[in-house]
Write an enzyme that holds these catalytic residues in place. Structure first.
Site, PDB file in Angstrom:
ATOM      1  N   ASN A  95     -27.928  -5.489  30.906  1.00  0.00           N
ATOM      2  CA  ASN A  95     -28.659  -6.924  31.250  1.00  0.00           C
ATOM      3  C   ASN A  95     -28.073  -7.705  32.276  1.00  0.00           C
ATOM      4  O   ASN A  95     -27.041  -7.912  32.495  1.00  0.00           O
ATOM      5  CB  ASN A  95     -28.400  -7.720  29.804  1.00  0.00           C
ATOM      6  CG  ASN A  95     -29.352  -9.165  30.092  1.00  0.00           C
ATOM      7  OD1 ASN A  95     -29.835  -9.456  31.088  1.00  0.00           O
ATOM      8  ND2 ASN A  95     -29.389  -9.776  29.117  1.00  0.00           N
ATOM      9  N   CYS A 142     -32.202 -15.484  32.423  1.00  0.00           N
ATOM     10  CA  CYS A 142     -32.691 -14.260  32.502  1.00  0.00           C
ATOM     11  C   CYS A 142     -34.268 -14.318  32.859  1.00  0.00           C
ATOM     12  O   CYS A 142     -34.739 -13.347  33.209  1.00  0.00           O
ATOM     13  CB  CYS A 142     -32.526 -13.422  30.987  1.00  0.00           C
ATOM     14  SG  CYS A 142     -30.777 -13.082  30.864  1.00  0.00           S
ATOM     15  N   HIS A 170     -38.104  -7.903  30.908  1.00  0.00           N
ATOM     16  CA  HIS A 170     -36.502  -8.072  31.065  1.00  0.00           C
ATOM     17  C   HIS A 170     -36.023  -7.120  30.250  1.00  0.00           C
ATOM     18  O   HIS A 170     -36.213  -6.732  29.092  1.00  0.00           O
ATOM     19  CB  HIS A 170     -36.062  -9.501  30.682  1.00  0.00           C
ATOM     20  CG  HIS A 170     -34.887  -9.808  30.649  1.00  0.00           C
ATOM     21  ND1 HIS A 170     -34.028  -9.490  31.866  1.00  0.00           N
ATOM     22  CD2 HIS A 170     -34.053 -10.465  29.702  1.00  0.00           C
ATOM     23  CE1 HIS A 170     -32.746 -10.030  31.389  1.00  0.00           C
ATOM     24  NE2 HIS A 170     -32.823 -10.460  29.969  1.00  0.00           N
TER      25      HIS A 170
HETATM   26  O1  UT7 Z   1     -30.917 -11.908  28.100  1.00  0.00           O
HETATM   27  C1  UT7 Z   1     -31.041 -12.936  27.693  1.00  0.00           C
HETATM   28  C2  UT7 Z   1     -31.578 -12.657  26.346  1.00  0.00           C
HETATM   29  N1  UT7 Z   1     -30.571 -11.882  25.579  1.00  0.00           N
HETATM   30  C3  UT7 Z   1     -30.883 -10.982  24.654  1.00  0.00           C
HETATM   31  O2  UT7 Z   1     -32.215 -10.602  24.551  1.00  0.00           O
HETATM   32  C4  UT7 Z   1     -29.995 -10.520  23.731  1.00  0.00           C
HETATM   33  C5  UT7 Z   1     -30.363 -10.609  22.305  1.00  0.00           C
HETATM   34  N2  UT7 Z   1     -29.706 -10.238  21.138  1.00  0.00           N
HETATM   35  C6  UT7 Z   1     -29.492  -8.695  20.943  1.00  0.00           C
HETATM   36  O3  UT7 Z   1     -29.710  -7.999  21.992  1.00  0.00           O
HETATM   37  C7  UT7 Z   1     -28.767  -8.238  19.667  1.00  0.00           C
HETATM   38  O4  UT7 Z   1     -28.771  -9.439  18.944  1.00  0.00           O
HETATM   39  C8  UT7 Z   1     -27.252  -7.851  19.953  1.00  0.00           C
HETATM   40  C9  UT7 Z   1     -27.214  -6.676  20.797  1.00  0.00           C
HETATM   41  C10 UT7 Z   1     -26.459  -8.851  20.677  1.00  0.00           C
HETATM   42  C11 UT7 Z   1     -26.552  -7.702  18.617  1.00  0.00           C
HETATM   43  O5  UT7 Z   1     -27.320  -6.828  17.925  1.00  0.00           O
HETATM   44  P1  UT7 Z   1     -27.687  -6.748  16.191  1.00  0.00           P
HETATM   45  O6  UT7 Z   1     -28.295  -5.772  15.818  1.00  0.00           O
HETATM   46  O7  UT7 Z   1     -28.466  -8.325  16.279  1.00  0.00           O
HETATM   47  O8  UT7 Z   1     -26.493  -7.125  15.847  1.00  0.00           O
HETATM   48  P2  UT7 Z   1     -25.466  -8.188  14.963  1.00  0.00           P
HETATM   49  O9  UT7 Z   1     -25.252  -9.417  15.898  1.00  0.00           O
HETATM   50  O10 UT7 Z   1     -26.244  -8.636  13.708  1.00  0.00           O
HETATM   51  O11 UT7 Z   1     -24.192  -7.595  14.512  1.00  0.00           O
HETATM   52  C12 UT7 Z   1     -24.230  -6.365  13.560  1.00  0.00           C
HETATM   53  C13 UT7 Z   1     -22.782  -6.059  13.305  1.00  0.00           C
HETATM   54  C14 UT7 Z   1     -21.721  -7.112  13.199  1.00  0.00           C
HETATM   55  O12 UT7 Z   1     -20.849  -6.856  12.114  1.00  0.00           O
HETATM   56  P3  UT7 Z   1     -20.839  -7.042  10.687  1.00  0.00           P
HETATM   57  O13 UT7 Z   1     -20.650  -8.891  10.792  1.00  0.00           O
HETATM   58  O14 UT7 Z   1     -21.993  -6.677  10.218  1.00  0.00           O
HETATM   59  O15 UT7 Z   1     -19.650  -6.803  10.171  1.00  0.00           O
HETATM   60  C15 UT7 Z   1     -21.161  -7.558  14.631  1.00  0.00           C
HETATM   61  O16 UT7 Z   1     -19.716  -8.074  14.488  1.00  0.00           O
HETATM   62  O17 UT7 Z   1     -22.059  -5.563  14.907  1.00  0.00           O
HETATM   63  C16 UT7 Z   1     -21.015  -6.107  15.058  1.00  0.00           C
HETATM   64  N3  UT7 Z   1     -20.973  -5.996  16.635  1.00  0.00           N
HETATM   65  C17 UT7 Z   1     -20.254  -4.868  17.173  1.00  0.00           C
HETATM   66  N4  UT7 Z   1     -19.845  -3.774  16.707  1.00  0.00           N
HETATM   67  C18 UT7 Z   1     -19.573  -2.675  17.618  1.00  0.00           C
HETATM   68  C19 UT7 Z   1     -21.354  -6.739  17.488  1.00  0.00           C
HETATM   69  N5  UT7 Z   1     -21.045  -6.431  18.591  1.00  0.00           N
HETATM   70  C20 UT7 Z   1     -20.534  -5.262  18.556  1.00  0.00           C
HETATM   71  C21 UT7 Z   1     -19.862  -4.213  19.468  1.00  0.00           C
HETATM   72  N6  UT7 Z   1     -19.419  -3.170  18.833  1.00  0.00           N
HETATM   73  N7  UT7 Z   1     -19.949  -4.509  20.830  1.00  0.00           N
END
Ligand code: UT7
Length: 318
Positions: free
Chosen positions: A275, A114, A245
Site C-alpha cells: 500500500n 490514500c 487503490h
Molecule cells: O489504505 C488505507 C486503507 N487501508 C486498508 O484498506 C486496510 C484495510 N484492512 C485490511 O487490509 C485488513 O483488515 C488487514 C490486512 C489489516 C488485516 O486483515 P484481517 O483479515 O482483517 O485480519 P485481522 O485484523 O482480523 O487479524 C486476524 C489475526 C489476528 O490474530 P487473532 O486476534 O485472530 O489471534 C491478528 O493479530 O491475524 C493477526 N495478525 C497477523 N498475524 C500474522 C495481524 N497482523 C498479522 C501479521 N502477521 N502481520
C-alpha cells in the site's frame, strides 16, 4: 466538442530497495504466508536513507513529462497528493517544483491520505475546466516507511514507498476526465491516523483499526465508483479497467465483484508495491499502461479510501 482534462503522459518511480515479506519474519511474529493470503502483498519498495518524498516525486514527474513529450516549461501547475511531506512546510509540491527547475506557475499539496490522488486529479480537472491552468502535473508520492511502528505487525507489513505522476492538458474532445465523486467523514478519524504532528511535537506512527477500515472500504468503494460512473452517463458495462487503490487484494476483488466486473478488468499491483497510499493509483495506472492493459480510448475507473475517512472515484476516458 467539450473541453476536457486529457491524460497526456504517465510515469512512476520505485525506490531500489525491494523488501520481500520474509524479511519481516526475523523481527515480528508474522509469515510470508499470512501476509500473502490476508493482503495479496508479496513485496514492497522502501526508500534509502536520505531519499525524500520530493526526490521520488520529481523522478516520477520526469518520467510522466517524457511520456507526454513535454518539458517542465510547458506545465502551468503542480498538484502533489501526499501524507508524507518531507517537512511540515513548504509543501512537497513546491519542493518538487524547485527540484524540477520550474520557476513559474504554482504548486500545492492535497492531503486526503490514500484517497489523495483522487482528490488531486479532481482539483486538477477543476483548474483546467475553469481556465486557471492548461497543463497540470499531478503527482502522488509517499514515503510511508517513515511512519511505521516496526513493532506493530498489524500495520508495518502493509505499506511501501513510491511515486507516480500524470500530465493532464486542456483539450476539446471525447477523452479525458469524465466525472468524479468525492466524500469524507471525519467522525471516523480514529480508524486510521498518525499519532504525531504539531500537537505532539513528534512525527508519530501510523495506527489503524484494519478490520473496521476493511469493512468501510468494501461498503464504500463500489458505491463511489457507481456514483462517478452515473455522473459520467456510463454503467459498469462500459468500464474497460478498474484501477483501484492497492491496499488489499481481498478489498480489490470484493469491490470488483460488487461492481459486477471480472478480475481480468482490474489492474492489480499490490503484490509488488504494497500500500503506497496516494501513490498507489498513479503507480498502478503507469504499470497498467506499461503492461499494455490500458489503451487509448479505454474507460478507466479509479477508486480509493483512506484516513479521514476520505474516499472517492474518478472516471477517465484514456
Ligand atoms: O489504505 C488505507 C486503507 N487501508 C486498508 O484498506 C486496510 C484495510 N484492512 C485490511 O487490509 C485488513 O483488515 C488487514 C490486512 C489489516 C488485516 O486483515 P484481517 O483479515 O482483517 O485480519 P485481522 O485484523 O482480523 O487479524 C486476524 C489475526 C489476528 O490474530 P487473532 O486476534 O485472530 O489471534 C491478528 O493479530 O491475524 C493477526 N495478525 C497477523 N498475524 C500474522 C495481524 N497482523 C498479522 C501479521 N502477521 N502481520
Amino acid at each position: 466538442m467539450t473541453l476536457r482534462a486529457v491524460v497526456k503522459g504517465i510515469g512512476h518511480y520505485l525506490p531500489d530497495r525491494v523488501v520481500p515479506n520474509a524479511e519481516f519474519e526475523a523481527s515480528i511474529e508474522t509469515s510470508d504466508e499470512w501476509i500473502r493470503t490476508r493482503t495479496g502483498i508479496e513485496r514492497r519498495h522502501f526508500v534509502a536513507e536520505g531519499q525524500t518524498t520530493a526526490d521520488i516525486g520529481a523522478r516520477a514527474a520526469r518520467a510522466a513529462l517524457a511520456d507526454a513529450g513535454l518539458e517542465i516549461g510547458d506545465i502551468d501547475a503542480i498538484i502533489v497528493a501526499t501524507s508524507t511531506p518531507d517537512l511540515t512546510f513548504p509543501s512537497a509540491a513546491t519542493m518538487m517544483q524547485a527540484e524540477l527547475g520550474m520557476r513559474h506557475g504554482f504548486a500545492f499539496d492535497v492531503q486526503a491520505v490514500c484517497a489523495g490522488f483522487i482528490f488531486a486529479l479532481t482539483n486538477a480537472n477543476g483548474l483546467i475546466l475553469s481556465g486557471q491552468a492548461k497543463r497540470v502535473l499531478v503527482i502522488g508520492a509517499e514515503t510511508f516507511s517513515r511512519l511505521m511502528d516496526w513493532n506493530d505487525r498489524t500495520t508495518s507489513v502493509l505499506f511501501g514507498d513510491g511515486a507516480g505522476a500524470l500530465v493532464l492538458a486542456a483539450e476539446e474532445g471525447e477523452n479525458g476526465i469524465l466525472a468524479a465523486d468525492l466524500n469524507s467523514d471525519g467522525s471516523f478519524r480514529d480508524l486510521l491516523y498518525v499519532d504525531g504532528g504539531t500537537s505532539t511535537g513528534t512525527i508519530g506512527h501510523l495506527r489503524m483499526q484494519g478490520k473496521e477500515v476493511f469493512r468501510h472500504a468494501v461498503e464504500k468503494l463500489a458505491k463511489t465508483a457507481h456514483t462517478a460512473l452515473d455522473k459520467a452517463g456510463l454503467t459498469a458495462e462500459d468500464v474497460d479497467w478498474i484501477v483501484p487503490h492497492q491496499a488489499n487484494l481481498r478489498i480489490i476483488s470484493a469491490t470488483a465483484q460488487k461492481m459486477g466486473l471480472p478480475m481480468d478488468k482490474v489492474v492489480v499491483t499490490v503484490q509488488d508495491h504494497g500500500n503506497t497510499s496516494a501513490a498507489s493509483i498513479p503507480l498502478a495506472l503507469s504499470v497498467g499502461k506499461a503492461r499494455g492493459q490500458i489503451k487509448p480510448g479505454d474507460v478507466v475507473v479509479t477508486e480509493a479510501i483512506g484516513g479521514g475517512l476520505a474516499w472517492g472515484s474518478v472516471v477517465i476516458r484514456w
